[in-house]
Every structure is written in structure tokens, then in C-alpha cells.
Design a protein around this motif. Structure first.
Motif, PDB file in Angstrom:
ATOM      1  N   VAL A  53     -25.241   4.594 -13.001  1.00  8.99           N
ATOM      2  CA  VAL A  53     -23.978   4.957 -12.350  1.00  8.99           C
ATOM      3  C   VAL A  53     -23.137   5.809 -13.296  1.00  8.99           C
ATOM      4  CG1 VAL A  53     -21.843   4.107 -11.298  1.00  8.99           C
ATOM      5  CG2 VAL A  53     -23.975   2.834 -10.991  1.00  8.99           C
ATOM      6  N   ILE A  54     -22.525   6.861 -12.747  1.00 10.12           N
ATOM      7  CA  ILE A  54     -21.561   7.665 -13.500  1.00 10.12           C
ATOM      8  C   ILE A  54     -20.181   7.052 -13.291  1.00 10.12           C
ATOM      9  CG2 ILE A  54     -20.504   9.936 -13.795  1.00 10.12           C
ATOM     10  CD1 ILE A  54     -23.030  11.121 -12.484  1.00 10.12           C
ATOM     11  N   TYR A  55     -19.495   6.752 -14.383  1.00  7.94           N
ATOM     12  CA  TYR A  55     -18.140   6.217 -14.312  1.00  7.94           C
ATOM     13  C   TYR A  55     -17.176   7.244 -14.901  1.00  7.94           C
ATOM     14  CZ  TYR A  55     -20.331   1.660 -13.514  1.00  7.94           C
ATOM     15  OH  TYR A  55     -21.071   0.624 -13.004  1.00  7.94           O
ATOM     16  N   GLY A  56     -15.986   7.327 -14.318  1.00 10.06           N
ATOM     17  CA  GLY A  56     -14.990   8.246 -14.840  1.00 10.06           C
ATOM     18  C   GLY A  56     -13.593   7.677 -14.751  1.00 10.06           C
ATOM     19  N   SER A  57     -12.743   8.034 -15.697  1.00  6.20           N
ATOM     20  CA  SER A  57     -11.339   7.625 -15.693  1.00  6.20           C
ATOM     21  C   SER A  57     -10.461   8.851 -15.893  1.00  6.20           C
ATOM     22  CB  SER A  57     -11.057   6.614 -16.807  1.00  6.20           C
ATOM     23  OG  SER A  57     -11.592   5.348 -16.496  1.00  6.20           O
ATOM     24  N   ALA A  58      -9.423   8.952 -15.072  1.00  6.15           N
ATOM     25  CA  ALA A  58      -8.500  10.086 -15.150  1.00  6.15           C
ATOM     26  C   ALA A  58      -7.086   9.586 -15.394  1.00  6.15           C
ATOM     27  CB  ALA A  58      -8.557  10.909 -13.867  1.00  6.15           C
ATOM     28  N   ARG A  59      -6.317  10.380 -16.111  1.00  4.06           N
ATOM     29  CA  ARG A  59      -4.924  10.067 -16.389  1.00  4.06           C
ATOM     30  C   ARG A  59      -4.087  11.335 -16.235  1.00  4.06           C
ATOM     31  NH1 ARG A  59      -6.962   5.826 -15.996  1.00  4.06           N
ATOM     32  NH2 ARG A  59      -6.870   4.022 -17.402  1.00  4.06           N
ATOM     33  N   ALA A  60      -2.809  11.162 -15.912  1.00  2.15           N
ATOM     34  CA  ALA A  60      -1.897  12.302 -15.791  1.00  2.15           C
ATOM     35  C   ALA A  60      -0.525  11.896 -16.294  1.00  2.15           C
ATOM     36  CB  ALA A  60      -1.811  12.777 -14.345  1.00  2.15           C
ATOM     37  N   ARG A  61       0.207  12.862 -16.823  1.00  2.43           N
ATOM     38  CA  ARG A  61       1.564  12.602 -17.305  1.00  2.43           C
ATOM     39  C   ARG A  61       2.361  13.899 -17.250  1.00  2.43           C
ATOM     40  NH1 ARG A  61       1.459   9.942 -22.863  1.00  2.43           N
ATOM     41  NH2 ARG A  61       0.958  12.041 -23.591  1.00  2.43           N
ATOM     42  N   GLY A  62       3.553  13.818 -16.669  1.00  2.00           N
ATOM     43  CA  GLY A  62       4.426  14.983 -16.622  1.00  2.00           C
ATOM     44  C   GLY A  62       3.920  16.094 -15.731  1.00  2.00           C
ATOM     45  N   GLN A 114     -17.203  11.910  -1.779  1.00  2.92           N
ATOM     46  CA  GLN A 114     -18.364  12.113  -0.917  1.00  2.92           C
ATOM     47  C   GLN A 114     -19.663  11.759  -1.626  1.00  2.92           C
ATOM     48  OE1 GLN A 114     -18.234  16.115   0.598  1.00  2.92           O
ATOM     49  NE2 GLN A 114     -16.773  15.591   2.217  1.00  2.92           N
ATOM     50  N   ALA A 115     -19.671  11.857  -2.943  1.00  2.00           N
ATOM     51  CA  ALA A 115     -20.879  11.527  -3.704  1.00  2.00           C
ATOM     52  C   ALA A 115     -20.909  10.067  -4.124  1.00  2.00           C
ATOM     53  CB  ALA A 115     -20.975  12.421  -4.940  1.00  2.00           C
ATOM     54  N   GLY A 116     -19.756   9.404  -4.085  1.00  5.24           N
ATOM     55  CA  GLY A 116     -19.686   8.005  -4.503  1.00  5.24           C
ATOM     56  C   GLY A 116     -18.392   7.384  -4.038  1.00  5.24           C
ATOM     57  N   SER A 117     -17.634   6.828  -4.966  1.00  4.82           N
ATOM     58  CA  SER A 117     -16.344   6.218  -4.655  1.00  4.82           C
ATOM     59  C   SER A 117     -15.332   6.680  -5.686  1.00  4.82           C
ATOM     60  CB  SER A 117     -16.436   4.685  -4.682  1.00  4.82           C
ATOM     61  OG  SER A 117     -17.397   4.223  -3.752  1.00  4.82           O
ATOM     62  N   GLY A 125      -9.888   6.438 -11.006  1.00  3.63           N
ATOM     63  CA  GLY A 125     -11.242   6.269 -11.501  1.00  3.63           C
ATOM     64  C   GLY A 125     -12.260   6.646 -10.450  1.00  3.63           C
ATOM     65  N   ALA A 126     -13.511   6.762 -10.866  1.00  6.34           N
ATOM     66  CA  ALA A 126     -14.581   7.140  -9.950  1.00  6.34           C
ATOM     67  C   ALA A 126     -15.884   6.471 -10.360  1.00  6.34           C
ATOM     68  CB  ALA A 126     -14.748   8.656  -9.928  1.00  6.34           C
ATOM     69  N   GLN A 127     -16.735   6.232  -9.362  1.00  8.61           N
ATOM     70  CA  GLN A 127     -18.078   5.710  -9.589  1.00  8.61           C
ATOM     71  C   GLN A 127     -19.032   6.496  -8.700  1.00  8.61           C
ATOM     72  OE1 GLN A 127     -18.317   1.466  -9.052  1.00  8.61           O
ATOM     73  NE2 GLN A 127     -16.295   1.109  -9.927  1.00  8.61           N
ATOM     74  N   VAL A 128     -20.038   7.100  -9.303  1.00  6.16           N
ATOM     75  CA  VAL A 128     -20.999   7.921  -8.559  1.00  6.16           C
ATOM     76  C   VAL A 128     -22.408   7.540  -9.000  1.00  6.16           C
ATOM     77  CG1 VAL A 128     -21.806  10.262  -8.074  1.00  6.16           C
ATOM     78  CG2 VAL A 128     -19.356   9.828  -8.400  1.00  6.16           C
ATOM     79  N   PRO A 129     -23.284   7.152  -8.076  1.00  2.00           N
ATOM     80  CA  PRO A 129     -24.668   6.840  -8.452  1.00  2.00           C
ATOM     81  C   PRO A 129     -25.354   8.071  -9.046  1.00  2.00           C
ATOM     82  CG  PRO A 129     -24.167   6.051  -6.237  1.00  2.00           C
ATOM     83  CD  PRO A 129     -23.022   6.922  -6.644  1.00  2.00           C
ATOM     84  N   LEU A 130     -26.117   7.858 -10.095  1.00  2.00           N
ATOM     85  CA  LEU A 130     -26.847   8.975 -10.697  1.00  2.00           C
ATOM     86  C   LEU A 130     -27.871   9.551  -9.724  1.00  2.00           C
ATOM     87  CD1 LEU A 130     -27.501   7.916 -14.402  1.00  2.00           C
ATOM     88  CD2 LEU A 130     -26.415  10.022 -13.633  1.00  2.00           C
TER      89      LEU A 130
END
Length: 479
Positions: free
Chosen positions: A389-398, A413-416, A425-430
Motif C-alpha cells: 500500500v502507498i501511504y501519504g500525508s499532506a499538510r498546509a499552512r498559510g 479514484q485509485a484508492g482512498s 492523508g491517502a492510501q492507494v494499493p500498489l
């Protein structure tokens, strides 16, 4: 819902007082209840107060001997001698009468600075319908046929952990056994320190027989089988969450408030309004959950978050909290951060970085947080893969960019994918990406796939959702 309206005059008997106390969670002020329902139905943010529509009778009531000596006054919600006031929405939410030790210290009691009639009080800041929530929650839990299973989302963060323990405490306070649980693992070193140092008791979903429970509650997420280890479509009785709504939520009792910075804030509100004093471990966990989800009150924070923190602070174990906040950093976290810096792809004020294979998905969130400290950076996205599984974390400020919507547009569309405007965050099956050629690197293939979609969506950012309601919510990704 049935409504019990009690009128006992100005000189109730001891039996009448005892009877009212026994059903305190179901006694409501009919005027307040109807005003709330009308306000919700027509969508008004506020109605004129009763004092604006009727003459001031404070002088008249003050001159009346009945109003000053009555232990229960149906006409005077201001009476400080009244153990239960039929006209006071504050007293109807308490598990105990207002002369109990628990309720006299709770926000909004008749003789406290937080009185519902005082300017700037916590009650005045609460949204429409807030007076009805605690009694409805209690009715729902009491109506279960057996123990309550309180489920946090997979790989829970401090907010989810504290909320699960807090809701279980509420259930137990009204005589319903409850077990907080979670799926996945508690990986972050601070989260492990929180559970261990505060001696919080949680079970894992694996091995739990759902048939042994009379009801299921979800905290810090809203749909069974989505970002938790329950079977998809599992019937749910209670949902308490603060993540933005995206789809329908099913449950007997649903309380979803995206304006709150943490679910722990909502749990603290229920504890206060029901007159349940948290022990030091629970108070410390809830405060830590609020601080983490709001990044020490600098991200997605609201007035109720500050109020909840103020209410919890006197009960907090400060020395233990300090130890929780200063754990050792794992080598994996440092490696991921170093890789994120080394492989960063900076485009304008946005940086994305593929860190390759990981062993601790929580390290991604920490790296995304730290990359925000880079000069000129307003948006960060760090991603890697483990266990297919591909995991991702995003952050934003200002920035006005909504990273929750950005990740949904890029990867849903590719995952969640999903989350808040400032954290997502995101989770996408490899999937087939794992079938790379011998002369290809999986890291490069993943980076090409994810970064391509991410920056394509960034070039034409989606519009944030509007008109959110508690009846519509999507899965959250709290990392």
C-alpha cells in the motif's frame, strides 16, 4: 423522541425531587427544545432570546418570596438554590442533580461564570441542538441490549485513542459496560508513550466477537469498514467525529462537527454537560488529543477547543504529559525525514517527496509536518509504501488550498484519500505498480504515478465543499 415535561409548582415534595433526579437526562425545557427544533428546521443561526420578546420580570420575581426560597422553580432558571430547574437546559443534561459535587463545577451551572445567560459563555457559543445531544446520547447507550464496543480508526492517533477511552467512560458512568478498541497498530512513539504512561486500556479489533456486544460506536471516523477493521456495512449505533462530511452516515446517534478541531473536544463537552469528572489519565489524554490535532491550537482550532482545554487543565497530570510529549525519536522517523529532505520536489510553495519503502507509516506525518518549516513552503506531501500500500500525508499552512480536497481529487479514484483543509492523508494499493521491469526502480515508478497525479490536481485545485451537515461525511485519514 418522547419528551417528559415536569411541572411541580413552587414547593415540591422530597419524592417529587427524587423522581426528577432519576430521569434528569430526559427532562427538557419545552420552550428551549421547540426553539432548537425550529431553529434547526429553518436554518437560522440564532433566535431572539426570550428576554428580547418578553418584559423583564427580574424585579417582580425578586420581590416574590416563592422565587427566592423554592428548591425547584419552574419559572426562574436563574435560581441558584434549585437542585433541578425545569426551565434550565443546563440542568437537564446532567446525570446528577445540580447540587451534586460533579455538576456544580461543570461549565454552565446556574451559579458559575459559565452560566447560559452570561455573555460569552460556553453555552452561548454552542451550536443549535447542543442542549439535546447529551440526553439523546444517553438514551441511545441505555437502549442497547448489551455492552458497547467503542471503535477508533485504524492506527489511531492521540485524538482517536482519547475519544474512545472517553466515550467508554461515559457509557460506564451510566451503567453500560464498554470496551474501547482499535485496528492496526499504535506506531508513533508519542502515541505509544501516551498509552503506556497513562495506562490506558484498549483492545485490538482482531479477535473480538462482535456478537458479544449490544452496540457499536465509532469515534474520530464515521463509517464502519472504512479506515477501521470492522466489516463494511456493520450496523453502528453511535458516531462522534469532527472530520468534514462527504457522504451519508448511518447511526442511531450521529454527532459530526467539522468546526471542532478534535473529537476529544466533543467528548469533553459530553463529560462536562453530563457531570462526569474525568480522572487524571483521561483528562491528560483528551487534552493531548486536542493539542495534537490542532497542533497546539494553531491549526483548525475553534473556540470550543479552547474551552475544552480550559476545562480539562485542572485535572491533567502535567508531569506525565511532559513525558508523553518528549519521547525518544525512532531511527525510522529520522531516516524518513532525511529521505524526504533529500528527495524533495519543490514547485513554487509546494513540496512533495517520495521516501520509498517504510516500516512506520506515522513517520510520513512527522516528515510532512517538519517540511512545513522550510522557507517559502506552504504545502507538503510525503509518501511511501509498505505491505503493498502507498501511504501519504499532506499538510498546509498559510494558504487557501484545501489539501483534503486536493488529495481526493488526485488519488481517491485509485484508492482512498481525504481529511481537513490543513491536514490530510491517502492510501492507494500498489497493485500492478509492483510489477516493475528489472531495469526499473519501484521508488521511481511510485513517484512518477503519485507525483504526476498530485501536481496535475495542484495545477487546477478543486473547490472545497460547502454546506456541510452532520448527515453527510466521508472517511477521514487522521494522519
Amino acid at each position: 423522541d418522547a419528551m417528559i415535561v415536569a411541572h411541580v409548582g413552587t414547593a415540591p415534595t422530597a419524592d417529587q425531587v427524587a423522581a426528577l433526579r432519576s430521569v434528569a437526562d430526559r427532562v427538557v425545557d419545552p420552550v428551549e427544545a421547540m426553539a432548537t427544533r425550529i431553529r434547526d428546521a429553518v436554518g437560522l443561526d440564532e433566535l431572539d432570546s426570550e428576554s428580547d420578546r418578553t418584559p423583564d420580570r427580574s424585579a417582580e420575581s425578586a420581590a416574590s418570596p416563592e422565587s427566592t426560597d423554592s428548591p425547584i422553580s419552574a419559572a426562574s432558571p436563574e435560581s441558584t438554590d434549585s437542585p433541578i430547574s425545569a426551565a434550565s437546559p443546563e440542568s437537564t443534561d446532567s446525570l446528577e442533580s445540580t447540587d451534586s459535587p460533579e455538576s456544580t463545577d461543570s461549565p454552565g451551572s446556574a451559579d458559575s461564570p459559565g452560566s447560559a445567560d452570561s455573555p460569552g459563555s460556553a453555552e452561548s457559543a454552542r451550536p443549535p441542538g447542543s442542549a439535546e445531544r447529551p440526553p439523546r446520547l444517553i438514551r441511545t447507550i441505555r437502549g442497547l441490549s448489551g455492552p458497547l464496543l467503542v471503535v477508533a480508526h485504524d492506527n489511531p492517533d492521540p485524538d482517536a485513542i482519547a475519544s474512545a477511552v472517553g466515550l467508554a467512560r461515559i457509557a460506564e458512568a451510566i451503567g453500560v459496560p464498554a470496551d474501547p478498541c482499535y485496528g492496526g497498530e499504535i506506531a508513533h512513539q508519542e502515541n505509544r508513550a501516551m498509552v503506556n504512561l497513562l495506562d490506558l486500556s484498549l483492545s485490538t479489533v482482531d479477535g473480538i466477537d462482535l456478537e458479544e456486544y449490544g452496540g457499536i460506536a465509532l469515534v474520530d471516523h464515521s463509517r464502519a469498514g472504512v479506515n477501521d477493521s470492522l466489516p463494511e456495512g456493520t450496523p453502528v449505533d453511535v458516531v462522534i467525529d469532527h472530520h468534514p462530511p462527504r457522504g451519508p452516515v448511518e447511526g442511531t446517534f450521529v454527532d459530526v462537527r467539522p468546526d471542532a478541531g478534535a473529537t476529544s473536544t466533543l467528548i469533553e463537552e459530553y463529560l462536562s454537560r453530563l457531570g462526569i469528572e474525568p480522572d487524571r489519565a483521561l483528562a491528560t489524554a483528551l487534552l493531548y488529543g486536542i493539542r495534537i490535532d490542532t497542533r497546539d491550537f494553531t491549526r483548525e482550532v475553534s473556540i470550543p477547543d479552547f474551552e475544552a482545554a480550559a476545562s480539562l487543565t485542572p485535572h491533567v497530570d502535567e508531569s506525565t504529559l511532559d513525558r508523553v510529549e518528549s519521547p525518544s525519536v525512532s531511527p525510522e522517523t529520522l531516516r524518513v525525514l532525511a529521505t524526504a529532505i533529500d528527495r524533495r520536489d519543490v514547485r513554487g510553495s509546494t513540496v512533495a517527496s517520495c521516501v520509498g519503502e517504510i516500516t512506520d507509516r506515522d513517520a510520513l506525518a512527522q516528515a510532512a509536518d517538519r517540511l512545513l518549516d522550510l522557507e517559502g513552503i506552504a504545502v507538503t506531501f510525503v509518501y511511501g509504501y509498505m505491505d503493498g500500500v502507498i501511504y501519504g500525508s499532506a499538510r498546509a499552512r498559510g494558504t487557501d488550498l484545501d489539501v483534503g480536497e486536493l488529495l481526493r481529487d488526485a488519488l481517491a479514484q485509485a484508492g482512498s484519500a481525504g481529511g481537513h483543509a490543513n491536514m490530510a492523508g491517502a492510501q492507494v494499493p500498489l497493485g500492478i505498480l509492483e510489477a516493475v521491469a528489472e531495469d526499473e526502480s519501484l521508488v521511481d515508478v511510485v513517484e512518477e504515478f503519485v507525483a504526476g497525479r498530485f501536481f496535475e490536481s495542484l495545477s487546477s485545485p478543486p473547490t472545497p465543499p460547502s454546506g456541510t451537515t452532520p448527515e453527510a461525511i466521508d472517511a477521514d485519514f487522521p494522519d
